[in-house]
Design a protein around this motif. Sequence first.
Motif, mmCIF file in Angstrom:
data_model
loop_
_atom_site.group_PDB
_atom_site.id
_atom_site.type_symbol
_atom_site.label_atom_id
_atom_site.label_comp_id
_atom_site.label_asym_id
_atom_site.label_seq_id
_atom_site.Cartn_x
_atom_site.Cartn_y
_atom_site.Cartn_z
ATOM 1 N N THR A 223 0.824 -1.208 0.000
ATOM 2 C CA THR A 223 0.000 0.000 0.000
ATOM 3 C C THR A 223 0.856 1.255 0.000
ATOM 4 N N VAL A 224 1.831 1.320 0.908
ATOM 5 C CA VAL A 224 2.710 2.486 0.990
ATOM 6 C C VAL A 224 3.517 2.632 -0.299
ATOM 7 N N GLY A 225 3.982 1.505 -0.825
ATOM 8 C CA GLY A 225 4.751 1.561 -2.066
ATOM 9 C C GLY A 225 3.936 2.097 -3.231
ATOM 10 N N LEU A 226 2.665 1.682 -3.314
ATOM 11 C CA LEU A 226 1.828 2.165 -4.410
ATOM 12 C C LEU A 226 1.523 3.650 -4.261
ATOM 13 N N VAL A 227 1.259 4.088 -3.032
ATOM 14 C CA VAL A 227 1.009 5.520 -2.789
ATOM 15 C C VAL A 227 2.227 6.352 -3.162
ATOM 16 N N GLN A 228 3.398 5.918 -2.717
ATOM 17 C CA GLN A 228 4.622 6.653 -3.032
ATOM 18 C C GLN A 228 4.935 6.592 -4.522
ATOM 19 N N PHE A 229 4.607 5.472 -5.156
ATOM 20 C CA PHE A 229 4.845 5.356 -6.605
ATOM 21 C C PHE A 229 4.059 6.406 -7.376
ATOM 22 N N PHE A 230 2.785 6.573 -7.021
ATOM 23 C CA PHE A 230 1.970 7.560 -7.725
ATOM 24 C C PHE A 230 2.441 8.985 -7.421
ATOM 25 N N PHE A 231 2.856 9.247 -6.184
ATOM 26 C CA PHE A 231 3.381 10.568 -5.854
ATOM 27 C C PHE A 231 4.608 10.901 -6.702
ATOM 28 N N ILE A 232 5.539 9.954 -6.780
ATOM 29 C CA ILE A 232 6.792 10.200 -7.498
ATOM 30 C C ILE A 232 6.555 10.215 -8.999
ATOM 31 N N TRP A 233 5.746 9.286 -9.495
ATOM 32 C CA TRP A 233 5.517 9.187 -10.936
ATOM 33 C C TRP A 233 4.847 10.452 -11.480
ATOM 34 N N PHE A 287 -4.853 -3.816 -10.898
ATOM 35 C CA PHE A 287 -4.265 -5.128 -10.642
ATOM 36 C C PHE A 287 -3.960 -5.319 -9.163
ATOM 37 N N LEU A 288 -3.588 -4.238 -8.466
ATOM 38 C CA LEU A 288 -3.199 -4.323 -7.054
ATOM 39 C C LEU A 288 -4.269 -3.771 -6.118
ATOM 40 N N ASN A 289 -5.485 -3.624 -6.609
ATOM 41 C CA ASN A 289 -6.536 -2.963 -5.828
ATOM 42 C C ASN A 289 -6.834 -3.696 -4.523
ATOM 43 N N LYS A 294 -6.505 -4.271 1.608
ATOM 44 C CA LYS A 294 -6.051 -5.008 2.795
ATOM 45 C C LYS A 294 -5.015 -4.232 3.575
ATOM 46 N N GLY A 295 -4.136 -3.560 2.854
ATOM 47 C CA GLY A 295 -3.111 -2.772 3.536
ATOM 48 C C GLY A 295 -3.676 -1.566 4.249
ATOM 49 N N LEU A 296 -4.712 -0.944 3.681
ATOM 50 C CA LEU A 296 -5.316 0.215 4.320
ATOM 51 C C LEU A 296 -6.053 -0.157 5.595
ATOM 52 N N THR A 297 -6.659 -1.345 5.643
ATOM 53 C CA THR A 297 -7.406 -1.744 6.822
ATOM 54 C C THR A 297 -6.552 -2.436 7.871
ATOM 55 N N SER A 298 -5.367 -2.934 7.475
ATOM 56 C CA SER A 298 -4.558 -3.677 8.454
ATOM 57 C C SER A 298 -4.001 -2.779 9.537
#
Length: 303
Positions: A223-233, A287-289, A294-298
């Motif tokens: 989850t954190v990786g995907l959020v940071q990926f969109f920020f950087i991209w 694809f990673l939805n 799961k990561g947001l609720t964990s």
Amino acid sequence: MAVDSNPKTAGGPGSGGRIPAPSGRPLRRRPGNRPWVALLVALLLVVEVYPLVWMFLTSLKSNSDYLNNSTWSLPTSWEWGNYTEAWTTGNIGLYIQNSLLAVLPALALILLLGTAAGFALQVMVWKGRNLTLLVFLAGMMVPPQMILLPLFTVYFRTGLSGTLWPLILTYTGTGLPLTVFMMATYYKTVPRELFEAATIDGAGILRAFWTISLPMVRNALLTVGLVQFFFIWNDLLIALTFTNNQDLRTIQVGLLNFTGDFGATQYGPLFAAICINVFGTLVIYLFLNQKVMKGLTSGAVKG
């Protein structure tokens, strides 16, 4: 056998198991069965999907269609060559490559350092960890615009200008505070008994980090990786500041180059390049939805 037809006595004590009569109150309908809920969902779907459809149709227009016809009109001729021109003449392939070369190393450093820092701040017990966490949180309050000029001077004097290292280092530094805070929050959900048992079994701190903590927070990492990926991209400011060479431009900076003679914008290839960018990242998210959910609720529930 007679059946009591009185709704007041049917089903009462001593009724011999007779079926209770309905109370007369109307049954509540589930929220999902209400027509206005379906209408609201359909409206939200249109709001989300229609801009994507409009962007795709615009990418197939010629410049004359875009300038002379209505903005909402369909293309008079389907210009599929806009995608070829965006990829070749517009150098979108090179810009995507530069973005990947800058984003992926920075993302790897952010996740590795941020996860290790979150583990040290939340799991390990040492003096000054609360103050250290406050320092990381203070880094979230610093606007990126304030550090661009000092960083540009440092990169120029150290000879890093003209490479992708200024982007990698800047993305890593700006992404760490939020990552450290989020990973420290996720580590609160990991039971401390696991680390205590590992310590009793003779596991060191590095083994506890790699073999116990990382598998427990893998959804949070994604989850954190995907959020940071969109920020950087999607970054434009930092990439525009530190890429002084056209061969090093990322895709967001490269989208500024779709101009013809005398500054005229080539709208067809421009929207084709935007479609390549948007739909590519959209496929990654779809694809990673489930993993992201799961990561947001964990991290929201203790234990």
